[in-house]
Scaffold this motif. Structure first.
Motif, PDB file in Angstrom:
ATOM      1  N   ARG A 130       0.819  -1.216   0.000  1.00 45.53           N
ATOM      2  CA  ARG A 130       0.000   0.000   0.000  1.00 45.53           C
ATOM      3  C   ARG A 130       0.853   1.267   0.000  1.00 45.53           C
ATOM      4  NH1 ARG A 130      -5.133  -1.330   0.383  1.00 45.53           N
ATOM      5  NH2 ARG A 130      -5.716  -3.356   1.278  1.00 45.53           N
ATOM      6  N   SER A 131       2.080   1.161   0.455  1.00 50.12           N
ATOM      7  CA  SER A 131       2.948   2.338   0.467  1.00 50.12           C
ATOM      8  C   SER A 131       3.301   2.794  -0.950  1.00 50.12           C
ATOM      9  CB  SER A 131       4.236   2.041   1.245  1.00 50.12           C
ATOM     10  OG  SER A 131       5.020   1.065   0.565  1.00 50.12           O
ATOM     11  N   THR A 132       3.129   1.913  -1.937  1.00 50.27           N
ATOM     12  CA  THR A 132       3.416   2.287  -3.322  1.00 50.27           C
ATOM     13  C   THR A 132       2.322   3.165  -3.913  1.00 50.27           C
ATOM     14  OG1 THR A 132       2.294   0.378  -4.321  1.00 50.27           O
ATOM     15  CG2 THR A 132       4.594   0.078  -3.641  1.00 50.27           C
ATOM     16  N   ARG A 133       1.125   3.130  -3.326  1.00 47.15           N
ATOM     17  CA  ARG A 133      -0.038   3.849  -3.841  1.00 47.15           C
ATOM     18  C   ARG A 133      -0.341   3.458  -5.296  1.00 47.15           C
ATOM     19  NH1 ARG A 133       0.706  10.011  -1.367  1.00 47.15           N
ATOM     20  NH2 ARG A 133       0.870   9.359   0.819  1.00 47.15           N
TER      21      ARG A 133
ATOM     22  N   LEU B 166      -0.372  -7.996  -4.943  1.00 46.94           N
ATOM     23  CA  LEU B 166       0.340  -8.484  -3.773  1.00 46.94           C
ATOM     24  C   LEU B 166      -0.587  -8.771  -2.614  1.00 46.94           C
ATOM     25  CD1 LEU B 166       3.452  -6.149  -4.010  1.00 46.94           C
ATOM     26  CD2 LEU B 166       3.267  -8.534  -4.685  1.00 46.94           C
ATOM     27  N   ALA B 167      -1.790  -8.206  -2.656  1.00 46.56           N
ATOM     28  CA  ALA B 167      -2.773  -8.521  -1.626  1.00 46.56           C
ATOM     29  C   ALA B 167      -3.438  -9.864  -1.888  1.00 46.56           C
ATOM     30  CB  ALA B 167      -3.849  -7.437  -1.549  1.00 46.56           C
ATOM     31  N   GLY B 168      -3.252 -10.397  -3.109  1.00 38.04           N
ATOM     32  CA  GLY B 168      -3.747 -11.726  -3.405  1.00 38.04           C
ATOM     33  C   GLY B 168      -5.004 -11.793  -4.230  1.00 38.04           C
ATOM     34  N   SER B 169      -5.624 -10.650  -4.559  1.00 31.58           N
ATOM     35  CA  SER B 169      -6.880 -10.698  -5.304  1.00 31.58           C
ATOM     36  C   SER B 169      -6.678 -11.251  -6.695  1.00 31.58           C
ATOM     37  CB  SER B 169      -7.505  -9.300  -5.390  1.00 31.58           C
ATOM     38  OG  SER B 169      -6.657  -8.408  -6.096  1.00 31.58           O
ATOM     39  N   ALA B 170      -5.490 -11.028  -7.270  1.00 35.35           N
ATOM     40  CA  ALA B 170      -5.256 -11.530  -8.626  1.00 35.35           C
ATOM     41  C   ALA B 170      -4.828 -12.982  -8.637  1.00 35.35           C
ATOM     42  CB  ALA B 170      -4.172 -10.670  -9.309  1.00 35.35           C
TER      43      ALA B 170
END
Length: 229
Positions: free
Chosen positions: A211-214, A222-226
């Protein structure tokens, strides 16, 4: 890159070269959408490389960081030069020259890394994204490591003959024999390893806090949704 360019201008040019490919990637300002997982790996590597090179091309970018500092290899023999090279004062000065050359060599490495990222084959992108903290960097190193060393070698070959030779001759009082080609090769190989360590560190940081990348695409990947689709 011209020799007369100021350090600040050189850093700006290198950082601009790193940023443009990132902006050109599809979906930069959008949500994941049709953005592919394979392209997501490339995006992760592009951002990691951008951050790594931004640090490495700062003055002292290699030397001031224990993770990337280049060291002078041991010099054998009982000659005067060999003995001098084993003293801490001389080794420190030559090591600093070696690391200064590495900063310039990193500029040569920039297009090699970026071109490789854009064209690299990611046969199992999901496994890489699910892998360890430097899985993408490890893939990049396997695919481009040798080419990176060859790209930087000319800079080390030229730079050491001007910088290190001046130091050594000032200490030894005469131009005595030293295998500069071997030293240049060692320097290029060390710099290559240091660059990948720096990229890997940035990849790990991005994975730990996407999330720091915005960046909506990287956050989603990277959160896994894909990865569950």
């Amino acid at each position: 890159m011209t020799a007369c360019a100021s350090p600040a201008r050189r850093r700006l040019l290198v950082q601009s070269a790193l940023l443009l490919p990132l902006l050109a990637l599809p979906g930069c300002a959008t949500t994941l959408g049709s953005y592919g997982v394979e392209e997501g790996v490339r995006r992760l590597l592009t951002l990691s490389s951008q951050r790594a090179f931004a640090r490495l091309t700062e003055p002292g970018g290699f030397y001031d960081d224990q993770l990337t500092r280049l060291t002078l290899p041991d010099t054998g023999g009982n000659d005067v030069l060999g003995a001098l090279l084993r003293t801490n004062a001389v080794r420190s000065r030559v090591a600093m020259a070696l690391n200064d050359v590495a900063v310039d060599a990193a500029e040569r490495a920039t297009p090699v890394v970026l071109d490789s990222i854009r064209s690299m084959s990611v046969t199992d992108a999901i496994a890489i994204l699910r892998g360890g903290p430097t899985a993408a960097t490890d893939l990049l190193q396997r695919q481009v490591g040798g080419a990176l060393v060859e790209a930087m070698f000319p800079e080390f070959s030229t730079g050491l003959r001007s910088d290190a030779l001046e130091i050594l001759t000032a200490v030894a009082g005469a131009r005595t024999g030293i295998d500069y080609m071997a030293l240049a090769r060692t320097g290029a190989e060390q710099a290559g390893q240091a660059i990948f360590r720096a990229i890997g560190r940035e990849e790990s940081a991005i994975r730990a806090d996407p999330r720091s990348t915005r960046d909506p695409a990287l956050i989603a990947l990277l959160a896994g949704s894909a990865l569950v689709r």
